[in-house]
Design an enzyme around this catalytic site. Sequence first.
Site, PDB file in Angstrom:
ATOM      1  N   ILE A 159     -22.106 -11.700   4.728  1.00  0.00           N
ATOM      2  CA  ILE A 159     -20.849 -10.976   4.480  1.00  0.00           C
ATOM      3  C   ILE A 159     -19.826 -11.307   5.570  1.00  0.00           C
ATOM      4  O   ILE A 159     -18.656 -11.560   5.279  1.00  0.00           O
ATOM      5  CB  ILE A 159     -21.117  -9.461   4.376  1.00  0.00           C
ATOM      6  N   ARG A 239     -22.031   0.061   7.872  1.00  0.00           N
ATOM      7  CA  ARG A 239     -22.824   1.283   7.888  1.00  0.00           C
ATOM      8  C   ARG A 239     -22.175   2.302   8.828  1.00  0.00           C
ATOM      9  O   ARG A 239     -21.782   1.957   9.959  1.00  0.00           O
ATOM     10  CB  ARG A 239     -24.256   0.984   8.363  1.00  0.00           C
ATOM     11  N   GLU A 268     -22.793  10.750   4.252  1.00  0.00           N
ATOM     12  CA  GLU A 268     -22.223  10.437   2.938  1.00  0.00           C
ATOM     13  C   GLU A 268     -22.990  11.214   1.886  1.00  0.00           C
ATOM     14  O   GLU A 268     -24.220  11.272   1.952  1.00  0.00           O
ATOM     15  CB  GLU A 268     -22.320   8.939   2.662  1.00  0.00           C
ATOM     16  N   HIS A 286     -17.456   4.441   0.187  1.00  0.00           N
ATOM     17  CA  HIS A 286     -18.598   3.517   0.135  1.00  0.00           C
ATOM     18  C   HIS A 286     -18.621   2.762  -1.204  1.00  0.00           C
ATOM     19  O   HIS A 286     -19.556   2.915  -2.003  1.00  0.00           O
ATOM     20  CB  HIS A 286     -19.919   4.261   0.345  1.00  0.00           C
TER      21      HIS A 286
HETATM   22  C1  DGY Z   1     -25.590  -1.862  -0.122  1.00  0.00           C
HETATM   23  O1  DGY Z   1     -25.892  -2.539  -1.091  1.00  0.00           O
HETATM   24  O2  DGY Z   1     -26.288  -1.821   0.897  1.00  0.00           O
HETATM   25  C2  DGY Z   1     -24.343  -1.062  -0.212  1.00  0.00           C
HETATM   26  O3  DGY Z   1     -23.904  -0.613   1.023  1.00  0.00           O
HETATM   27  C3  DGY Z   1     -24.577   0.100  -1.131  1.00  0.00           C
HETATM   28  O4  DGY Z   1     -25.487   0.969  -0.545  1.00  0.00           O
END
Ligand code: DGY
Length: 321
Positions: A159, A239, A268, A286
């Site tokens: 990511i 996170r 959350e 989220h």
């Molecule tokens: C993940 O896929 O880890 C996203 O944050 C959704 O929880």
Amino acid sequence: MRPRLIVTRQIPAAVAVRIGAEFDCPWPEGRDMDAEEMLRQLAATKADALMISSHMKFTGEVIGRIPDHVRIAATCSVGFEHMDVAAARARGLPVTNTPDVLTECTADLTLMLILTACRRAHEYDAIMRAGWRRGFGLGEMLGTRVWGKRLGIVGMGRIGQAVARRARGFGMDIRYTDQQRMRPEIEQGATFIPDLHALLPECDVLTLHAPGAPDGRPLMNADAFARLPKGAVFVNAARGVLVDEEALLAALRSGHLAAAGLDVFRNEPAFDRRFAELPNVFLTPHMASATVETRTAMGMRALDNIAAVLAGRPPIDPLWI
Ligand code: DGY
């Protein structure tokens, strides 16, 4: 006989169609359930497989109570902090996640947070909704230019790399920290700074892309925020546990941070509503992977893992081997 599956969360339509075609499942469209309800359903249906998501605390205690006929638990998420992988391994229960398929959407949302935070999107939107009737002077309501700014990326995994690709298109100068330096073809000119504390003073914008520590210890505490330059922008779509939220609130209130874009929170969905009182914060619940395409791909990937194990093949995305 078709394999029996329990799904503990509501899921996209195309995933439900596949479940309906391939599995015996009492709620092929998924149904939000807690751990107790899940354990009841697994026993009542003699389920072969289980599909959960990050809302389910898959603790050692819960894993210990999973009936033996359950042969796999697949989480529909890339993160797996909610699962006690060691306990699953000890119990011999294969557990899987859904990497890769949500990389691009998570990076898109990260860029959205960078842009919305830097360009005061929340405040501009609020002005319009209140019925904008006064033109602003050339020095009023100014945001922060993104082009040419230094973007710090904490965690240059899939990511982080996808964020870097996009940020380059916005003319940002990228530096990153990770456990090790990336190959040049991944770095694409980004500067590696091995130490987080050395990276922080070098960032106009900081974005986190690291997993949360199991003990919940924050990476970003008061000391870390203080190391960012005054006027920096902070973004988190990784996170919530990575952040000391009291320290973040203080940095935003004092003006040390110009703005923040936040998709994740320590609690959350019961997030700290003091963030919503700050005009310089852009908030999302989220939702980084929340597109039809990506949530469908995540569901399909979880089902691919389940199908593999039930057919006697190794899982595609095992969390333990
Ligand atoms: C993940 O896929 O880890 C996203 O944050 C959704 O929880």
